[in-house]
Design a protein around this motif. Structure first.
Motif, PDB file in Angstrom:
ATOM      1  N   PRO A  12      50.222  39.152  36.076  1.00 46.24           N
ATOM      2  CA  PRO A  12      49.394  38.416  35.110  1.00 46.24           C
ATOM      3  C   PRO A  12      47.956  38.254  35.580  1.00 46.24           C
ATOM      4  O   PRO A  12      47.301  37.243  35.311  1.00 46.24           O
ATOM      5  N   TRP A  13      47.447  39.249  36.315  1.00 41.65           N
ATOM      6  CA  TRP A  13      46.170  39.083  36.998  1.00 41.65           C
ATOM      7  C   TRP A  13      45.023  38.774  36.043  1.00 41.65           C
ATOM      8  O   TRP A  13      44.155  37.952  36.349  1.00 41.65           O
ATOM      9  N   GLY A  14      45.002  39.420  34.891  1.00 45.15           N
ATOM     10  CA  GLY A  14      43.907  39.193  33.952  1.00 45.15           C
ATOM     11  C   GLY A  14      43.918  37.821  33.316  1.00 45.15           C
ATOM     12  O   GLY A  14      42.908  37.388  32.742  1.00 45.15           O
ATOM     13  N   GLN A  15      45.047  37.107  33.409  1.00 49.37           N
ATOM     14  CA  GLN A  15      45.160  35.772  32.817  1.00 49.37           C
ATOM     15  C   GLN A  15      44.840  34.658  33.812  1.00 49.37           C
ATOM     16  O   GLN A  15      44.792  33.480  33.433  1.00 49.37           O
ATOM     17  N   LEU A  16      44.654  35.018  35.058  1.00 49.20           N
ATOM     18  CA  LEU A  16      44.402  34.020  36.101  1.00 49.20           C
ATOM     19  C   LEU A  16      42.911  33.908  36.391  1.00 49.20           C
ATOM     20  O   LEU A  16      42.178  34.885  36.279  1.00 49.20           O
TER      21      LEU A  16
END
Length: 369
Positions: free
Chosen positions: A98-102
């Motif tokens: 979920p890297w883009g959401q963090l």
């Protein structure tokens, strides 16, 4: 590889995520709790395929470093560690994280299973702003730069996206070889690493590895293994290219390793002169180098944060220029602390507008010991 767009300068604590919560990932988090950087670095996410119950248990109870000194418990989909809740994810592929959401500044890639630029680029494509890798990369081209803290920190730049913190053995060997090269000159060196067992070895004979030696029981034998240490040293100290050879053996202990260094010097010296040189280096860089003058065994250096501990009682010189040294290092704890050092130094670049425009880091934290 330069960023596609300039990264905004930030002044908040460095927000880091950890990918891979095995020996190094857990040591990095635990070292941060004991570090003077704990108010400047903040773990905001962990990605680890293992289940949450096992992660919590192995954080609390560690056979090598002891019981965690704070509270550890499962909370919802995360871990509460020392009073702070950290979300946990279980993606096996970088694209599934979920890297883009963090909201975070730096990924510490501690799994060791992504050796090439193609692998590491997948984290950037998935939304990670930057990646600090816990191994040297398959080749120098797989990372933007390789940093041994205390040697070449001034090569860190704000626009770099993939940086390596080298390896535990490189961090132990390079400061000592750099010192010898600058003060006495090095004609050639041979390093034998005596390394504690690792997860790619079985407890009893089994089909664990294509290297047939690593199919043998880790706890019953001394096992020779391949090593890229010579290439790693030459990457950091190119003036020594062609003059370094290395081999490695795994020994049946859980932690703490040593380097037996045989070196041909260009100037005459003596054991006392060499030990004085190392003692002075330890005084100037107590964060990196230490000296031991008691009759130690390896267990005495468990949980030691230094890159290298020179055993002064084992210093030998033959015919003036042929020296033999014994260098201890905690291959887990020392390296975890160096990852935090590199993360903090890199943050000085991309969190500081002046650094982002080209200012290098202070010479007090770079370019030799």
């Amino acid at each position: 590889m330069p960023a596609d767009r300039p990264e905004p300068a930030v002044s908040h604590p460095l927000r880091i995520a950890i990918n891979g919560y095995g020996r190094i990932g857990r040591c990095v988090l635990r070292a941060l709790m004991e570090s003077p950087y704990r108010d400047r670095l903040q773990v905001v996410a962990i990605n680890e395929p293992a289940d949450l119950e096992s992660m919590a248990y192995l954080t609390r109870f560690d056979s090598t470093h002891g019981i965690f000194p704070g509270t550890v418990r499962e909370v919802g989909g995360g871990l509460e560690i020392a009073g702070r809740v950290i979300p946990v994810f279980h993606a096996k592929d970088p694209a599934d994280g979920p890297w883009g959401q963090l909201e975070f500044d730096l990924l510490l890639e501690c799994s060791g299973v992504f050796p090439t630029r193609e692998h590491l680029q997948a984290f950037l494509d998935a939304g990670c702003p930057r990646v600090l890798v816990s191994h040297p990369g398959k080749s120098a081209a797989d990372v933007d730069c390789t940093i041994v803290h205390g040697i070449n920190d001034d090569e860190l730049r704000a626009d770099q996206r993939i940086v390596s913190a080298a390896s535990c053995t490189t961090n132990a060997a390079v400061p000592i070889l750099d010192l010898l090269e600058r003060r006495l000159g090095v004609d050639g060196a041979f390093l034998t690493t005596l390394h504690s067992v690792m997860n790619d070895q079985p407890m009893i004979d089994g089909y664990h590895h294509t290297d047939l030696r690593r199919t043998r029981s880790a706890m019953q034998s001394i096992v020779p293994v391949a090593t890229g240490l010579a290439q790693g040293i030459e990457r950091m100290l190119p003036d020594l290219a062609g003059r370094i050879q290395a081999k490695a053996v795994r020994v049946p202990i859980l932690n703490v390793s040593a380097i037996d260094l045989a070196v041909n010097l260009r100037q005459d010296t003596s054991p006392d002169a060499l030990n004085a040189l190392f003692t002075e280096a330890a005084r100037r860089r107590p964060d990196l180098i230490a000296c031991a003058d008691q009759p130690h065994a390896s267990v005495d250096f468990n949980h030691d944060p230094h890159s290298a501990v020179v055993d002064l009682g084992q210093t030998r010189v033959n015919q003036g220029r042929f020296a033999n040294l014994l260098i201890w290092f905690d291959n887990e704890w020392g390296f975890a602390n160096r990852m935090l050092d590199v993360a903090r130094t890199w943050a000085d670049q991309f969190q500081d507008p002046a650094a982002a425009s080209g200012r290098t880091v202070s010479s007090s934290s770079s370019s030799g010991v």
